[in-house]
Scaffold this motif. Structure first.
Motif, PDB file in Angstrom:
ATOM      1  N   UNK A 229       0.748  -1.149  -0.030  1.00 18.31           N
ATOM      2  CA  UNK A 229      -0.102   0.072   0.116  1.00 18.31           C
ATOM      3  C   UNK A 229       0.853   1.303   0.024  1.00 18.31           C
ATOM      4  N   UNK A 230       2.071   1.130   0.444  1.00 19.54           N
ATOM      5  CA  UNK A 230       2.864   2.191   0.433  1.00 19.54           C
ATOM      6  C   UNK A 230       3.072   2.723  -0.939  1.00 19.54           C
ATOM      7  N   UNK A 231       3.263   1.957  -2.041  1.00 25.04           N
ATOM      8  CA  UNK A 231       3.548   2.418  -3.402  1.00 25.04           C
ATOM      9  C   UNK A 231       2.500   3.556  -3.894  1.00 25.04           C
ATOM     10  N   UNK A 232       1.302   3.181  -3.426  1.00 26.49           N
ATOM     11  CA  UNK A 232       0.171   3.964  -3.862  1.00 26.49           C
ATOM     12  C   UNK A 232       0.335   5.281  -3.156  1.00 26.49           C
ATOM     13  N   UNK A 233       0.598   5.268  -1.828  1.00 28.73           N
ATOM     14  CA  UNK A 233       0.674   6.346  -1.025  1.00 28.73           C
ATOM     15  C   UNK A 233       1.722   7.404  -1.605  1.00 28.73           C
ATOM     16  N   UNK A 234       2.985   6.575  -2.146  1.00 26.73           N
ATOM     17  CA  UNK A 234       4.100   7.351  -2.902  1.00 26.73           C
ATOM     18  C   UNK A 234       3.606   8.117  -3.921  1.00 26.73           C
ATOM     19  N   UNK A 235       2.774   7.030  -4.786  1.00 27.91           N
ATOM     20  CA  UNK A 235       2.238   7.914  -6.131  1.00 27.91           C
ATOM     21  C   UNK A 235       1.467   9.291  -5.590  1.00 27.91           C
ATOM     22  N   UNK A 236       0.477   9.088  -4.774  1.00 29.29           N
ATOM     23  CA  UNK A 236      -0.167  10.306  -4.213  1.00 29.29           C
ATOM     24  C   UNK A 236       0.381  11.389  -3.948  1.00 29.29           C
ATOM     25  N   UNK A 237       1.618  11.096  -3.311  1.00 28.28           N
ATOM     26  CA  UNK A 237       2.282  12.166  -2.514  1.00 28.28           C
ATOM     27  C   UNK A 237       3.236  12.995  -3.743  1.00 28.28           C
ATOM     28  N   UNK A 238       3.374  12.039  -4.621  1.00 27.05           N
ATOM     29  CA  UNK A 238       4.169  12.457  -5.834  1.00 27.05           C
ATOM     30  C   UNK A 238       3.390  13.414  -6.595  1.00 27.05           C
ATOM     31  N   UNK A 239       2.258  13.086  -6.952  1.00 28.80           N
ATOM     32  CA  UNK A 239       1.333  14.056  -7.716  1.00 28.80           C
ATOM     33  C   UNK A 239       1.100  15.312  -7.208  1.00 28.80           C
ATOM     34  N   UNK A 240       0.887  15.371  -5.589  1.00 29.23           N
ATOM     35  CA  UNK A 240       0.932  16.606  -4.773  1.00 29.23           C
ATOM     36  C   UNK A 240       2.198  17.198  -4.899  1.00 29.23           C
ATOM     37  N   UNK A 241       3.267  16.780  -4.732  1.00 28.16           N
ATOM     38  CA  UNK A 241       4.483  17.313  -4.652  1.00 28.16           C
ATOM     39  C   UNK A 241       4.719  17.925  -6.176  1.00 28.16           C
ATOM     40  N   UNK A 242       4.272  17.539  -7.162  1.00 28.45           N
ATOM     41  CA  UNK A 242       4.679  17.979  -8.482  1.00 28.45           C
ATOM     42  C   UNK A 242       4.061  19.332  -8.771  1.00 28.45           C
ATOM     43  N   UNK A 243       2.798  19.239  -8.041  1.00 25.48           N
ATOM     44  CA  UNK A 243       2.052  20.288  -8.181  1.00 25.48           C
ATOM     45  C   UNK A 243       2.559  21.639  -7.213  1.00 25.48           C
ATOM     46  N   UNK A 244       2.869  21.185  -6.104  1.00 26.02           N
ATOM     47  CA  UNK A 244       3.429  22.203  -5.182  1.00 26.02           C
ATOM     48  C   UNK A 244       4.508  21.530  -4.450  1.00 26.02           C
ATOM     49  N   UNK A 245       5.769  21.960  -4.990  1.00 33.06           N
ATOM     50  CA  UNK A 245       6.907  21.428  -4.569  1.00 33.06           C
ATOM     51  C   UNK A 245       7.127  21.853  -2.993  1.00 33.06           C
ATOM     52  N   UNK A 246       7.839  20.828  -2.346  1.00 36.23           N
ATOM     53  CA  UNK A 246       8.136  21.224  -0.734  1.00 36.23           C
ATOM     54  C   UNK A 246       6.893  20.726   0.108  1.00 36.23           C
ATOM     55  N   UNK A 247       5.711  20.287  -0.590  1.00 35.36           N
ATOM     56  CA  UNK A 247       4.551  19.874   0.404  1.00 35.36           C
ATOM     57  C   UNK A 247       5.187  18.607   1.282  1.00 35.36           C
ATOM     58  N   UNK A 248       5.722  17.702   0.513  1.00 35.29           N
ATOM     59  CA  UNK A 248       6.088  16.429   0.940  1.00 35.29           C
ATOM     60  C   UNK A 248       7.203  16.745   2.215  1.00 35.29           C
ATOM     61  N   UNK A 249       7.963  17.396   2.044  1.00 37.96           N
ATOM     62  CA  UNK A 249       9.022  17.885   3.254  1.00 37.96           C
ATOM     63  C   UNK A 249       8.442  18.538   4.296  1.00 37.96           C
ATOM     64  N   UNK A 250       7.471  19.321   3.848  1.00 38.15           N
ATOM     65  CA  UNK A 250       6.696  20.194   5.143  1.00 38.15           C
ATOM     66  C   UNK A 250       5.779  19.279   5.860  1.00 38.15           C
ATOM     67  N   UNK A 251       5.198  18.248   5.059  1.00 37.10           N
ATOM     68  CA  UNK A 251       4.243  17.434   5.894  1.00 37.10           C
ATOM     69  C   UNK A 251       5.041  16.340   6.682  1.00 37.10           C
TER      70      UNK A 251
END
Ligand code: AMP
Ligand code: FES
Ligand code: ZN
Length: 305
Positions: A229-251
């Protein structure tokens, strides 16, 4: 873009920092991120011996390399999980790096100790292979470190890994996991200190680090992890990161600085309930530890823990 540090032409963009680096300055950036993480979370003290768990992948090999560059005394631990060609190739990469620098690599045969391979585990324990794999890794990371007098075990979990695990924990409000999702778990009660010094660096950055340094690593992902299930979560986070760089590390980094302590207070684990496992002496709340319970399910129990 020009390199942020030396103004030579940049070869890698780090969008979340709005920066570009040349090769040398990128290596410097990676080292500084690890140095900062180690200091911020009091991960390694002067004179301590570190055992790095190496899978043959980019993250753990880059971690070994960076820790050595930072001047730490670090040996490697490779676990043979018995996942066919994948395990053979990953072993070859771990060994190649160790030999190239005349480093010590401790090897442990999980299949022999468990009595069955991780590939066979779904048939035997009726659970996804990652379950037996995780139990075995936790067991041997701790027991091998304690037996060989290492002060700390380091793993190559990176920012992408930890942000995906955090998202999974938050989506389920798994308070117990949230309270333990620290990049530095203290030693005590039969446990060695466990650290994740790469949590400020992404998967892509670790691949770039290995390529620039000429470190060969296994590119293939574990064939058993398909559907994890972490593969799906990574894909979701990458889609968010792509639109707003820095979101993943801020999270993730925001969780560490603003929320982790309150989850720790909510979930106080009672260490007094731990006792040594009847078979292998590992700390456990039951008579047998999770690894020994697992190995009892196999066709034959080999006394090699
Ligand atoms: P994974 O659980 O595959 O995401 O890997 C996380 C970390 O566990 C890696 O970065 C390594 O530090 C460690 N690790 C994974 N597989 C092995 C292995 N076969 N032997 C030793 N360490 C491993
Ligand atoms: Fe654990 Fe693949 S590495 S199941
Ligand atoms: Zn045990």
């Amino acid at each position: 873009m020009k390199c942020k540090r030396c103004l030579e032409p940049g070869i890698i963009d780090i969008r979340r920092h709005n920066a570009s680096f040349c090769g040398d300055c990128f290596l410097h950036y990676c080292k500084e991120q690890v140095r900062k993480t180690i200091k911020e979370h009091s991960m390694i003290f002067d004179g301590e011996k570190v055992l790095v768990a190496v899978s043959g992948g980019k993250d753990s090999l880059a971690l070994w390399d960076i820790l050595l560059e930072l001047g730490y005394e670090v040996d490697g631990l490779y676990l043979a999980l018995g996942i066919g060609q994948y395990s053979q190739d990953s072993h070859a990469m771990a060994l190649k790096y160790a030999q190239s620098k005349s480093l010590k690599l401790i090897e442990k045969d999980v299949q022999q100790a468990l009595g069955f391979s991780i590939s066979d585990s779904p048939r035997i324990v009726k659970r996804a292979p990652c379950s037996a794999c995780g139990t075995s890794k936790r067991h041997f990371f701790n027991s091998v470190a304690l037996e060989n007098n290492y002060d700390v075990v380091a793993t190559g979990h990176n920012l992408d890994d930890e942000a995906a695990v955090l998202m999974g924990n938050v989506l389920r409000w798994d308070l117990s996991s949230l309270s333990r999702q620290s990049p530095c778990l203290a030693a005590g009660n039969g446990f060695v200190r466990k650290i994740k010094p790469l949590v400020r660096l992404s998967e892509r950055e670790m691949a770039a680090y290995c390529i620039i340094k000429g470190i060969d690593y296994i590119v293939q992902e574990c064939p058993m992890s398909k559907g994890n299930r972490h593969i799906g979560l990574k894909e979701a986070l990458n889609a968010i990161e792509d639109r707003s760089p820095g979101t993943k590390s801020a999270f993730y980094l925001g969780f560490l600085s603003k929320a982790l302590d309150s989850f720790k207070q909510e979930e106080n684990f009672d260490f007094t309930t731990l006792q040594p496992c009847k078979v292998c002496k590992s700390p456990t709340p039951s008579e047998l530890c999770a690894f020994c319970r697992l190995s009892k399910k196999g066709p034959s129990v080999v006394n090699n823990r």
